[in-house]
Design a protein around this motif. Structure first.
Motif, PDB file in Angstrom:
ATOM      1  N   ILE A 494       0.842  -1.203   0.000  1.00  0.00           N
ATOM      2  CA  ILE A 494       0.000   0.000   0.000  1.00  0.00           C
ATOM      3  C   ILE A 494       0.874   1.249   0.000  1.00  0.00           C
ATOM      4  O   ILE A 494       0.642   2.193  -0.771  1.00  0.00           O
ATOM      5  N   ALA A 495       1.896   1.260   0.858  1.00  0.00           N
ATOM      6  CA  ALA A 495       2.772   2.429   0.958  1.00  0.00           C
ATOM      7  C   ALA A 495       3.501   2.710  -0.345  1.00  0.00           C
ATOM      8  O   ALA A 495       3.739   3.872  -0.701  1.00  0.00           O
ATOM      9  N   SER A 496       3.852   1.648  -1.074  1.00  0.00           N
ATOM     10  CA  SER A 496       4.603   1.815  -2.318  1.00  0.00           C
ATOM     11  C   SER A 496       3.708   1.868  -3.548  1.00  0.00           C
ATOM     12  O   SER A 496       4.206   1.961  -4.670  1.00  0.00           O
ATOM     13  N   GLY A 497       2.385   1.785  -3.346  1.00  0.00           N
ATOM     14  CA  GLY A 497       1.453   1.887  -4.464  1.00  0.00           C
ATOM     15  C   GLY A 497       1.424   0.676  -5.366  1.00  0.00           C
ATOM     16  O   GLY A 497       1.006   0.767  -6.523  1.00  0.00           O
ATOM     17  N   ASN A 498       1.859  -0.489  -4.852  1.00  0.00           N
ATOM     18  CA  ASN A 498       1.888  -1.712  -5.653  1.00  0.00           C
ATOM     19  C   ASN A 498       0.621  -2.534  -5.457  1.00  0.00           C
ATOM     20  O   ASN A 498       0.063  -2.583  -4.356  1.00  0.00           O
ATOM     21  N   ALA A 499       0.182  -3.184  -6.514  1.00  0.00           N
ATOM     22  CA  ALA A 499      -0.867  -4.197  -6.388  1.00  0.00           C
ATOM     23  C   ALA A 499      -0.230  -5.453  -5.807  1.00  0.00           C
ATOM     24  O   ALA A 499       0.969  -5.694  -5.978  1.00  0.00           O
ATOM     25  N   LEU A 500      -1.035  -6.263  -5.127  1.00  0.00           N
ATOM     26  CA  LEU A 500      -0.466  -7.392  -4.391  1.00  0.00           C
ATOM     27  C   LEU A 500      -1.326  -8.635  -4.564  1.00  0.00           C
ATOM     28  O   LEU A 500      -2.544  -8.598  -4.404  1.00  0.00           O
ATOM     29  N   LEU A 501      -0.656  -9.717  -4.926  1.00  0.00           N
ATOM     30  CA  LEU A 501      -1.279 -11.030  -5.006  1.00  0.00           C
ATOM     31  C   LEU A 501      -0.634 -11.893  -3.934  1.00  0.00           C
ATOM     32  O   LEU A 501       0.592 -12.029  -3.894  1.00  0.00           O
ATOM     33  N   LEU A 502      -1.438 -12.465  -3.036  1.00  0.00           N
ATOM     34  CA  LEU A 502      -0.930 -13.229  -1.895  1.00  0.00           C
ATOM     35  C   LEU A 502      -1.274 -14.703  -2.051  1.00  0.00           C
ATOM     36  O   LEU A 502      -2.413 -15.050  -2.361  1.00  0.00           O
ATOM     37  N   LYS A 503      -0.291 -15.561  -1.837  1.00  0.00           N
ATOM     38  CA  LYS A 503      -0.527 -17.007  -1.827  1.00  0.00           C
ATOM     39  C   LYS A 503       0.056 -17.565  -0.539  1.00  0.00           C
ATOM     40  O   LYS A 503       1.269 -17.672  -0.379  1.00  0.00           O
ATOM     41  N   GLY A 504      -0.823 -17.866   0.416  1.00  0.00           N
ATOM     42  CA  GLY A 504      -0.380 -18.384   1.698  1.00  0.00           C
ATOM     43  C   GLY A 504      -0.496 -19.883   1.765  1.00  0.00           C
ATOM     44  O   GLY A 504      -1.165 -20.521   0.955  1.00  0.00           O
ATOM     45  N   GLY A 505       0.175 -20.462   2.756  1.00  0.00           N
ATOM     46  CA  GLY A 505       0.094 -21.903   2.955  1.00  0.00           C
ATOM     47  C   GLY A 505      -1.262 -22.305   3.498  1.00  0.00           C
ATOM     48  O   GLY A 505      -1.896 -21.561   4.250  1.00  0.00           O
ATOM     49  N   LYS A 506      -1.706 -23.504   3.128  1.00  0.00           N
ATOM     50  CA  LYS A 506      -3.028 -23.961   3.575  1.00  0.00           C
ATOM     51  C   LYS A 506      -3.066 -24.171   5.080  1.00  0.00           C
ATOM     52  O   LYS A 506      -4.139 -24.176   5.683  1.00  0.00           O
ATOM     53  N   GLU A 507      -1.878 -24.321   5.718  1.00  0.00           N
ATOM     54  CA  GLU A 507      -1.855 -24.526   7.163  1.00  0.00           C
ATOM     55  C   GLU A 507      -2.307 -23.278   7.918  1.00  0.00           C
ATOM     56  O   GLU A 507      -2.659 -23.342   9.082  1.00  0.00           O
ATOM     57  N   ALA A 508      -2.292 -22.117   7.245  1.00  0.00           N
ATOM     58  CA  ALA A 508      -2.729 -20.864   7.890  1.00  0.00           C
ATOM     59  C   ALA A 508      -3.958 -20.297   7.200  1.00  0.00           C
ATOM     60  O   ALA A 508      -4.194 -19.083   7.243  1.00  0.00           O
ATOM     61  N   ALA A 509      -4.776 -21.151   6.592  1.00  0.00           N
ATOM     62  CA  ALA A 509      -5.890 -20.694   5.762  1.00  0.00           C
ATOM     63  C   ALA A 509      -6.866 -19.810   6.527  1.00  0.00           C
ATOM     64  O   ALA A 509      -7.293 -18.754   6.031  1.00  0.00           O
ATOM     65  N   ASN A 510      -7.252 -20.188   7.734  1.00  0.00           N
ATOM     66  CA  ASN A 510      -8.228 -19.410   8.500  1.00  0.00           C
ATOM     67  C   ASN A 510      -7.667 -18.049   8.902  1.00  0.00           C
ATOM     68  O   ASN A 510      -8.351 -17.019   8.785  1.00  0.00           O
ATOM     69  N   THR A 511      -6.420 -18.028   9.369  1.00  0.00           N
ATOM     70  CA  THR A 511      -5.802 -16.767   9.781  1.00  0.00           C
ATOM     71  C   THR A 511      -5.608 -15.845   8.589  1.00  0.00           C
ATOM     72  O   THR A 511      -5.890 -14.646   8.659  1.00  0.00           O
TER      73      THR A 511
END
Length: 799
Positions: A494-511
């Motif tokens: 956000i601070a750098s004005g970049n778009a962001l695509l996030l891919k997290g591990g399934k072990e932290a899916a709820n969080t």
């Protein structure tokens, strides 16, 4: 008429002498494969896929790994050479290798092939040239011989001449892999006769039962021309007018799990390939066919993409999954079939199940569009978003911790996650407070990030140049078992004005889910909610790394194996990060005892799983057999650190700890290596040879020695009398970091806000051209450096 030709059985040394002399010289590409057969067979022992109840096609690509019975359709453009006269032997050999590999894994493979006409055309042309009289050949001259006209060859005659040679070729190739083949020729009439259909079905089942690969083709020597009005007629009938329809019919008749149709295009596009806006469709749904515009058909063969799509949809309706892909591309042909079966994003996958949410490609487009709006906001507005996210981390603390508790309980119950990863997965009130503090630091530092002028130059009168900071574009951050990474990188994006695509591990899916919702809630303050997207579909990391036209930078956060895998997969996208954190602490002979014990303990024991933890302790030779060394060993034993002796250290000991297997080891646990060096320079040489250019430390009271070490060591972070654990964006005052980079270009060390920016040049002129500055021109370059803070308004002067 249905014809089932002789079966071929493998032998230890495949007999090639019976092949027709006119193509024996063309066997080199696959005869050489016999030397690798034993190695090949040893790599094919993978678990046998379980047979599944037929009736419904696979809904997702990842399910293709379960395919037991597979039909591979080879189009004319795949099998034939570019001159349409003869076969593409190298390409065919790689396809045969993949089919044999899958067959030896326990799958049931069938091939529907073209190529008889092209092979026959090559043979008949050769025979016609040889039949010319010797006298005519001798007196015609070389140029005339080259230009000798040949009669137009009738396709059925070519098919008759080429069918046996084509089968002999397949037979010889498959024999290299101890795989047996059988030839079956069919016509459309065979499918209209119930008895012949039953015979065909019975024959194919028997061949598959005997672990034989059926090779099927239309009997082009007798088949009539396709009827112009003959087309797909409902669920139970499909006219066999090309090998696309033949493959679809056979796949459904044989209850195949998967049909792979290889052609000379990457897959199905939303408009004809080659047009400006054409986009390759990763997945095609039956309801989307009205939005497709078809181009011309292939350079050879009688089918086109429209025929392939219709045949694919018919097979899909019959319960067989379909993938249309490119079988001619030299970079992918060698693994296109196996990649498809492994569920990788290759070609176009036909599915009856349309996902509820957007595809990852659509998410990336949404993020880029919203990201451009985010970059255009005022700095104060971007800061407001980050402050809002920091507040939400505090306000929604209980909801976050509740989601995290679910993830922890699942991970503990599964029993597959090591303690170090459980620690990374866990969130606590203190962690959330630290995150909120870090985010507020980023909000402050973001005030002058995007659009900051780095350089101003007066190129000439009324021609002023600026270099300014701009966002990189779309970032893909892949992280595993560390949900605290999500708000950190979100704030930096956000601070750098970049778009962001996030891919997290399934072990932290709820969080991850609730943290992403909070990030989008904060972004909604200024209507840029879509700038940050969480990929929750079944996308493989390797598939994401292939989106080189949509993603500008990949940032992996996780194990060294994850980073290495991403660096290998992302061939067209830059990767920011490090694959290993082999950090050294060098204890000089002029080191303070108190500092040594304190720094070594913190560097190794504070957080052993961190990439900035000490892995190798280098000790000056003079420190051995001193009270200082004894205290170091006692301290490490008290902290339950397992010690591995380097070769030199082991030579000093009568009873040494376990000798290290490699001096280039990242333990990531309460383990470390101890090695002895003779001097500071030898320590530097050791670091350069075995380190990973991450973080290295010297402990000494000699300032001159320390400064030499700081200058000589070529690492991203080099410290004097300080713990290696300081190599961190938060501790550096960056607010947070997206990772630590050991790369030489762009960003190095802990990467915070500055590392997510690039620059662009802005030139403001008044009608100048390059010709104005030539020898005959009227203008001269000034190249005058201007103060960065100086406004451009009113700076222009007249000529």
């Amino acid at each position: 008429m249905l014809q089932s030709c002789l079966l071929t059985y493998p032998s230890i040394s495949p007999p090639l002498r019976w092949l027709p002399a006119w193509h024996s010289s063309s066997l080199a590409p696959f005869v050489a494969l016999s030397s690798t057969r034993s190695h090949y067979l040893s790599t094919c022992q993978t678990p046998l896929p379980l047979a599944r109840a037929h009736g419904k096609s696979f809904a997702h690509r990842s399910e293709l790994r379960q395919a037991k019975r597979i039909v591979v359709k080879l189009g004319s453009a795949v099998v034939t050479r570019g001159d349409e006269c003869g076969l593409a032997l190298g390409r065919l050999a790689s396809i045969v290798e993949q089919v044999a590999m899958l067959q030896n894994q326990g799958r049931e493979m069938m091939i529907v092939t073209s190529g008889a006409v092209a092979f026959g055309k090559q043979r008949l042309r050769h025979e016609i040239l040889l039949s010319q009289s010797v006298r005519q050949a001798l007196h015609s001259g070389q140029n005339q011989l080259k230009d000798m006209s040949l009669p137009v060859l009738e396709a059925r005659a070519c098919a008759a001449a080429g069918q046996s040679g084509l089968m002999a070729l397949y037979e010889a190739m498959f024999t290299q892999y101890s795989t047996c083949t059988a030839q079956i020729l069919v016509t459309n009439l065979d499918f209209h006769d119930d008895q012949k259909r039953r015979n065909l079905n019975s024959t194919l089942h028997e061949l598959l039962r005997m672990n034989i690969v059926p090779i099927i083709n239309t009997n082009d020597a007798v088949v009539p021309p396709p009827e112009p009005n003959s087309d797909l007629q409902g669920v139970n009938v499909i006219s066999i007018k090309d090998n696309d329809s033949l493959a679809a019919r056979l796949a459904v008749e044989m209850r195949a799990d998967l049909l792979i149709a290889l052609s000379d295009v990457e897959g199905l596009y939303d408009s004809p390939p080659g047009t400006d806006d054409a986009k390759l469709l990763d997945t095609f749904y039956p309801g989307d066919q009205q939005s497709i515009t078809y181009g011309t058909k292939s350079r050879v063969g009688i089918g086109g993409m429209e025929a392939k799509v219709k045949a694919a949809l018919w097979a899909l309706q019959g319960g067989t999954s379909v993938v249309i892909a490119n079988g001619t591309h030299p970079k992918v042909t060698g693994h296109v079939i196996t990649d498809i079966v492994e569920g990788k994003k290759v070609g176009t996958f036909f599915s009856e199940v349309k996902p509820a949410g957007p595809t990852v490609e659509q998410q990336t487009d949404m993020a880029r569009t919203a990201g451009r709006t985010l970059a255009s906001l005022l700095p104060e507005q971007r800061s407001e978003i980050i402050y809002a996210l920091a507040d939400l981390l505090t306000e929604k603390r209980e909801e976050i911790l509740s989601a995290n508790k679910k993830d922890l309980e699942f991970a503990i119950n599964s029993g597959r996650m090591p303690a170090s990863m459980l620690k990374r997965l866990s969130l606590s009130p203190s962690k959330l407070n630290s995150l909120a503090i870090g985010l507020r630091q980023i909000a402050v530092s973001s005030q002058d990030s995007v659009g900051r002028v780095l350089r101003r130059t007066r190129v000439a009168n009324n021609l002023d140049l600026e270099q300014i900071t701009v966002p990189i574009g779309v970032l893909l951050v892949i992280f595993e078992s560390r949900p605290d990474c999500l708000p950190q990188v979100s704030a930096l994006a956000i601070a750098s004005g970049n778009a962001l695509l996030l891919k997290g591990g399934k072990e932290a899916a709820n969080t991850n889910r609730i943290l992403h919702e909070l990030a989008q809630e904060a972004l909604s303050v200024h209507n840029v909610r879509d700038a940050i997207q969480l990929v929750s579909t079944r996308e493989e990391v390797e598939d994401l790394c292939r989106l080189e036209k949509m993603i500008d930078l990949i940032i992996p956060r996780g194990s060294s194996q994850l980073v290495r895998d991403i660096q290998r997969a992302a061939k067209g996208i830059p990767v920011l990060g490090h694959s290993e954190g082999i950090c050294h602490v060098y204890v000089d002979h002029e080191a303070s005892i108190d500092k040594v014990l304190k720094i070594v303990r913190d560097s190794k024991c504070d957080y052993p799983a961190a990439c900035n933890a000490m892995e190798t302790l280098l000790v000056h030779r003079d420190v051995l057999r001193t009270p200082l060394f004894d205290q170091i060993i006692d301290m490490l034993r008290t902290e339950q650190v397992k010690i591995h002796a380097g070769p030199r250290f082991a030579s000093y000991l009568t009873f040494s700890p376990s000798e290290v297997k490699s001096l280039r080891t990242e333990y990531g646990d309460l383990e470390c290596c101890i090695e002895v060096v003779d001097s500071m320079q030898e320590a530097v040489d050791h670091i350069h040879k075995y380190g990973s250019s991450h973080t290295d430390v010297i402990i000494t009271e000699n300032e001159e020695t320390a400064e030499q070490f700081l200058q000589l060591v070529d690492s991203a972070c080099v410290f004097w009398n300080a713990s290696s654990r300081f190599a961190d964006g938060y501790r550096f005052g960056l607010g947070a970091e997206v990772g630590i980079s050991t790369a030489r270009i762009h960003a190095r060390g802990p990467v915070g806000l500055e590392g997510l920016l690039t620059t662009k040049w802005v030139l403001r002129g008044d009608g100048q051209t390059a010709a104005d500055f030539s020898e005959q021109g009227s203008m001269k370059f000034l190249h005058e450096n201007l103060p960065v803070a100086q406004p451009l308004t009113g700076q222009r002067t007249s000529n």
